[in-house]
Design an enzyme around this catalytic site. Structure first.
Site, PDB file in Angstrom:
ATOM      1  N   ASP A 181      -4.874  -4.185   5.884  1.00  0.00           N
ATOM      2  CA  ASP A 181      -5.251  -5.134   4.838  1.00  0.00           C
ATOM      3  C   ASP A 181      -4.109  -6.135   4.656  1.00  0.00           C
ATOM      4  O   ASP A 181      -2.938  -5.772   4.756  1.00  0.00           O
ATOM      5  CB  ASP A 181      -5.518  -4.370   3.531  1.00  0.00           C
ATOM      6  CG  ASP A 181      -6.193  -5.240   2.474  1.00  0.00           C
ATOM      7  OD1 ASP A 181      -6.721  -6.308   2.822  1.00  0.00           O
ATOM      8  OD2 ASP A 181      -6.195  -4.819   1.305  1.00  0.00           O
ATOM      9  N   SER A 198       0.854  -1.194   0.000  1.00  0.00           N
ATOM     10  CA  SER A 198       0.000   0.000   0.000  1.00  0.00           C
ATOM     11  C   SER A 198       0.886   1.240   0.000  1.00  0.00           C
ATOM     12  O   SER A 198       1.718   1.373  -0.897  1.00  0.00           O
ATOM     13  CB  SER A 198      -0.936  -0.077   1.222  1.00  0.00           C
ATOM     14  OG  SER A 198      -1.895   0.935   1.178  1.00  0.00           O
ATOM     15  N   HIS A 228      -2.558  -0.963  -3.383  1.00  0.00           N
ATOM     16  CA  HIS A 228      -3.662  -0.011  -3.229  1.00  0.00           C
ATOM     17  C   HIS A 228      -3.370   1.247  -4.041  1.00  0.00           C
ATOM     18  O   HIS A 228      -2.286   1.804  -3.937  1.00  0.00           O
ATOM     19  CB  HIS A 228      -3.832   0.395  -1.764  1.00  0.00           C
ATOM     20  CG  HIS A 228      -4.293  -0.745  -0.890  1.00  0.00           C
ATOM     21  ND1 HIS A 228      -4.094  -0.755   0.466  1.00  0.00           N
ATOM     22  CD2 HIS A 228      -4.944  -1.893  -1.189  1.00  0.00           C
ATOM     23  CE1 HIS A 228      -4.610  -1.870   0.969  1.00  0.00           C
ATOM     24  NE2 HIS A 228      -5.123  -2.579  -0.013  1.00  0.00           N
TER      25      HIS A 228
END
Lengths: 199, 276
Positions: free
Chosen positions: A135, A15, A42
């Site tokens: 996540d 991310s 992401h």
């Protein structure tokens, strides 16, 4: 040491700070890397395919966005398209979905890792890199539970440490490594089919 | 493969068979990975030990089936979702539509209606709305009722307004709805030529002589067979020079109808049917 497992695929989740981290990891892998790599990074929902170009310049592997129904090939790196979840179908082909966000993210790392783990079980390697959320922790735990191998970037070497830290808390990770070591380690793991530090 | 995962896959296929036999909704040719996640979500939420236990409830309790049906339909949408797509509609599709004196549009899988109202706005701005009949369909009657009402949470309107502007919209977006407490109610003038009705791409038939068919982010949930069935329906519903719009990650190119269509906007998956 175990020689019975042949690794068949690698999943990577990243991310915040992930573009640099992914570039670093992929740049150390050769064109004949034996297994496909699937990545969830992401991104902003409206970002285009820019990351594909960036990564293609860093690695001899062939980087593309994953397309639904296609089967995975060695030497290829597949990226989840922005604003879609990327899943592995029960026959191992890619599937896409716009199901609600998971941990505020679409694509979600957990969704990829969990579905990939169901298909590849102990032949899957899961890697969590830098990121500022949680996540991937659950997904990595499932990879581990299915008998797969888990690697997490050392949070001290991560631009954002909360994602690797959450992954380390979620399961007993096989290897916590500084960013620069992850690519070479992965190569050795896949080439030698060798589970370093296996308990 | 782990034994329990294999067993789960068997249970999942049995559940879809049970849904079909009892309620007539056919999910058997859906891509199973997404379906499985959504079933697992319901399983965990309602604390069932396994899919078989849930199947028992499902067979005897129609209200539970209705809940599951909502879980199974993906109702994530926005007005002017993917502004680039709407920009392409404005620039490449609207001029083609303007050549006709009457227009018929089929929006398949319209969900809660946000994208149907977006289309209505485009037509209005191009001066084409009055000559258009829009058929908006979905398999889920609950969600279709929401679409018909055209009432959306006001907090989402900021995003919709941004999308609208990015798509090339020049008007003040607030002209198209009125705020009512926490909700935005779409203008009745946008609703009058939209007919909302129940239609299932897995089991129902064609709509005649459409100038435009829109079906976005529906085919990704189907297996190849069902994708082919849906594309055949679209093809049989479109008139010559009719236009087909799919989702940005969907394509007609795998299907037997590929050669019957040219790209009108390749990146946005907008195709135009050849003349015979």
């Amino acid at each position: 040491m175990s020689t019975e497992t042949i690794f068949e695929a690698v999943v990577i989740g990243s991310s915040a700070g992930g573009v640099r981290a992914l570039s670093m990891v992929l740049s150390t892998l050769p064109a004949n890397f034996r297994v496909p790599i699937i990545i969830v990074q992401h991104l902003h929902p409206h970002s285009g395919a820019g990351l594909v170009d960036v990564l293609n310049h860093k690695t001899p592997l062939i980087v593309n966005q994953a397309e639904e129904k296609t089967l995975l090939e060695a030497g290829h790196v597949y990226l989840a398209p922005p604003n879609y979840h990327l899943l592995l179908e029960l026959d191992g082909s890619f599937a896409l979905s716009i199901m609600p966000k998971v941990h505020y993210a679409r694509p979600s790392i957990d969704v990829l890792f969990e579905t990939a783990s169901e298909f590849y079980d102990k032949t899957l390697i899961g890697i969590i890199l830098t990121g500022a959320n949680h996540d991937g922790a659950q997904g990595l735990a499932q990879v581990k539970q299915a008998g797969g191998y888990s690697i997490v970037q050392d949070p001290n070497t991560a631009e954002a440490e909360s994602m690797p830290s959450a992954a380390i808390k979620a399961c007993e990770v096989d290897a916590v490594l500084p960013l620069t070591d992850i690519g070479p380690y992965l190569l050795q793991l896949v080439n030698n089919n060798y589970r370093k530090g296996q308990r | 493969m782990q034994e329990d995962i294999k067993t789960q896959q068997i249970e999942l296929k049995l559940l879809l068979q049970a849904i079909y036999l009892q309620y007539g909704y056919d999910f058997r040719d859906y891509a199973l990975a997404s379906i499985k996640r959504r079933i697992t979500y319901r399983l965990q939420k309602d604390n069932y030990p396994n899919i078989s236990a849930m199947q028992h409830r499902l067979l005897y309790d129609v209200s539970f089936f209705e809940t599951l049906l909502l879980d199974l339909s993906v109702n994530v949408t926005e007005m002017f979702r993917d502004p680039e797509f709407y920009k392409a509609l404005r620039e490449k599709v609207i001029p083609k539509l303007a050549q006709h004196s009457h227009l018929k549009i089929w929006h398949a899988g319209c969900s809660s209606g946000e994208e149907v109202y977006s289309m209505a706005i485009l037509l209005k701005e191009a001066g084409l709305y009055e000559r258009t009949q829009i058929y908006a369909t979905d398999m889920n009657e609950v969600i279709l009722q929401q679409a018909k009402e055209g009432i959306f949470p006001i907090k989402r309107l900021k995003q919709y307004t941004e999308n609208y502007q990015k798509s090339g919209g020049q008007e003040s977006f607030s002209n198209y709805y009125h705020a009512h407490y926490e909700h935005a109610v779409m203008d009745n003038a946008l609703k009058k030529n939209i007919l909302f009705s129940d239609h299932n791409l897995a089991t129902d038939g064609v709509f005649g002589e459409m100038n435009l068919v829109i079906c976005r982010n529906v085919l990704i949930y189907f297996n190849r067979e069902l994708q082919n069935r849906a594309i055949r329906l679209f093809n049989d519903s479109l008139s010559e020079q009719g236009i087909l719009c799919l989702g940005s990650k969907e394509s007609i190119r795998f299907s037997e109808y590929s050669s019957a269509y040219q790209d009108l906007a390749a990146d946005e998956k907008i195709y135009i049917k050849n003349e015979h």
